[in-house]
Each structure stands twice: as structure tokens, then as C-alpha cells.
Design a protein around this motif. Structure first.
Motif: not given
Length: 277
Positions: A32, A62-63, A66, A69-70, A99, A102
């Protein structure tokens, strides 16, 4: 120097900022945003201020997209690893293309050929590699290549398809002759912890002749931990071990080498163009 999975000690901080051009944050245990921030904090504490986390399957892609963006220090690369291409279908292609477009996905990778493992037949790998080459050209992003025991076919397919403007050989594994051929073609060579191994004479010779403006440094974490910690889990904070070893091997000033290789990463991945979070 394996010690029951113990991570290497933190190295002395670098005298200039560096980029880990290829790591797998999910594979080192990040799940996370808090995990990602902790990992890049450990890296930033020793001067590794940005990382590119790389996918090898669709879930990882995908991970990775994502995760980018964290934290502003994290960027992503997406592709299907050549060993995962046996059943590559149109749905997979559509997912990867979405993807790849992005803004914080900075490369198409890792793709290429792997003749060491037999998880995917050569014809499937070739077809997928050609598709990824075309994707990189269509989205205008660098191609990040996985090349294991497949040097000649990788170069042949790049020539047949027409290489994208920027091609990176992730975890470069060739000798000086192969390095010269790649460099003459304008490709960028990314060196992992393997270049520090004392039995890697041919690879070390390739690193000696690679100009800094065609050189990247990576961890490929959690794999390929640099000497003298070979066998322990790798992380982005271990990049300084490889950079210091390269500087000594080449007879380069450390500040100059780090600054030049970082400039190469910034150019290759167009990091200045990436919107901040």
C-alpha cells in the motif's frame, strides 16, 4: 553473505541524487501507499531520490501504475514479462495499452525474450515482444528490455520492427562486444548489482566502455543484491553500492558519475515532464 533474509546495511549516502531505474516495489513487500513511502524514504536517506517500479504481469502492471500515484518519487513501467506471454490475448493488450498511456507510467517494460526459462514458447514471446515494441512507439515512451540468453534475437527483432526512439537494456548481461553493438545502435544499458560480482568479468568490461549518457543503474530489487551482500534481499536503497563499485571500476569521480547517470535517467524517462501529484 546471506543472513537468513536480512537486508544489507544502509550504505553511506551518495554525494548527489540518484535514480533506481528498475525495481519491483511490490516484490520487495510493498502493498500500500504507506509501504511504498517507507521504501522510498529508506532510499532517499542514502541519496536515491526517485525509483521506477516495473511490472511483470497484469496484476503487477495495475499495481505499479497505481503506486506511481501514491508518492511523487515513484514512477512506473508496464508490460507483460516474456515468461508470461504464453496466453497473451487482446484483453491483456487493451489493459496494458490503457495503463501505458497514464502520465506517471514512464516506460513499456519489462518486455523482450527469455530463453533461460521455458514458461512461454519462443513464438509467443516473439509475438508479444513485437507488440510491445509497437506500443512503445505509439505511446512515445521508452522500451525496457528483458534479455536473457537471447541477445541475437532481441537485436534482430528490434531491427525488423524498427526500434523506438529510446531502448533500455534492463539488467544488461552482455559482454563488451555486445555492449558496443547496442551502444552503436543508440541503446541505453542499465546495470544492476550483477556488475559488482567479482566473477562477472565480461559484464564488468562492458560497463567500463559504456558512456554515462548511455548508462543507467538499477537494483531489480528484490533480486541481484550487489557485492558484498549477494544473496540478501535487495531494495532501492542499495543503489549506492553499485554506483560506488562502478566508479571504482571505471576510474570515475563518484560525483561526476552519479550526476551523469542521473541525467541519463531524467532524459530517458522524461522525468521533468511528469506532472507532480
Amino acid at each position: 553473505m546471506a543472513r537468513n533474509g536480512e537486508r544489507p546495511p544502509a550504505p553511506e549516502p551518495l554525494p548527489a541524487p540518484a535514480v533506481d531505474a528498475h525495481t519491483h516495489l511490490d516484490a520487495i513487500g510493498c502493498a500500500d501507499a504507506a509501504d511504498v513511502t517507507a521504501a522510498v524514504d529508506r532510499a532517499a536517506a542514502v541519496g536515491v531520490t526517485r525509483v521506477v517500479t516495473v511490472a511483470d504481469d497484469l496484476d503487477s502492471a495495475r499495481w505499479a501504475a497505481r503506486a506511481a500515484t501514491w508518492d511523487d518519487r515513484v514512477f512506473a513501467a508496464v508490460a507483460l514479462h516474456p515468461t508470461r506471454t504464453a496466453n497473451f490475448d487482446d484483453r491483456d493488450r487493451a489493459t496494458l495499452e490503457e495503463l501505458a498511456r497514464q502520465p506517471r507510467v514512464v516506460a513499456i517494460g519489462e518486455t523482450g525474450l527469455d530463453y533461460y526459462w521455458d514458461y512461454s514458447p519462443p513464438h509467443a514471446q516473439h509475438e508479444a515482444f513485437r507488440w510491445h515494441i509497437d506500443l512503445a512507439k505509439r505511446v512515445g515512451k521508452p522500451l525496457m528490455i528483458h534479455d536473457r540468453d537471447a541477445h541475437e534475437d532481441v537485436l534482430r527483432i528490434l531491427a525488423e520492427e524498427g526500434a523506438p526512439d529510446t531502448v533500455v537494456f534492463h539488467c544488461f548481461s552482455g559482454d563488451a562486444d555486445f555492449a558496443r553493438r547496442c551502444l552503436d545502435a543508440g541503446y541505453v544499458l542499465s546495470f544492476a548489482g550483477t556488475v559488482t560480482f567479482r566473477n562477472a568479468g565480461a559484464l564488468r568490461e562492458a560497463a567500463r566502455l559504456t558512456p554515462p549518457d548511455q548508462m543507467l543503474v538499477e537494483t531489480d530489487a528484490p533480486f541481484l543484491t550487489p557485492h558484498p551482500f549477494r544473496g540478501r534481499p535487495n531494495e532501492p536503497y542499495c543503489v549506492p553500492y553499485t554506483l560506488r563499485d562502478l566508479a571504482a571500476l571505471r576510474g570515475d569521480d563518484l560525483v561526476g558519475l552519479v550526476s551523469a547517470v542521473t541525467a541519463t535517467a531524467e532524459r530517458v524517462f522524461r522525468l521533468a515532464e511528469i506532472p507532480s501529484l
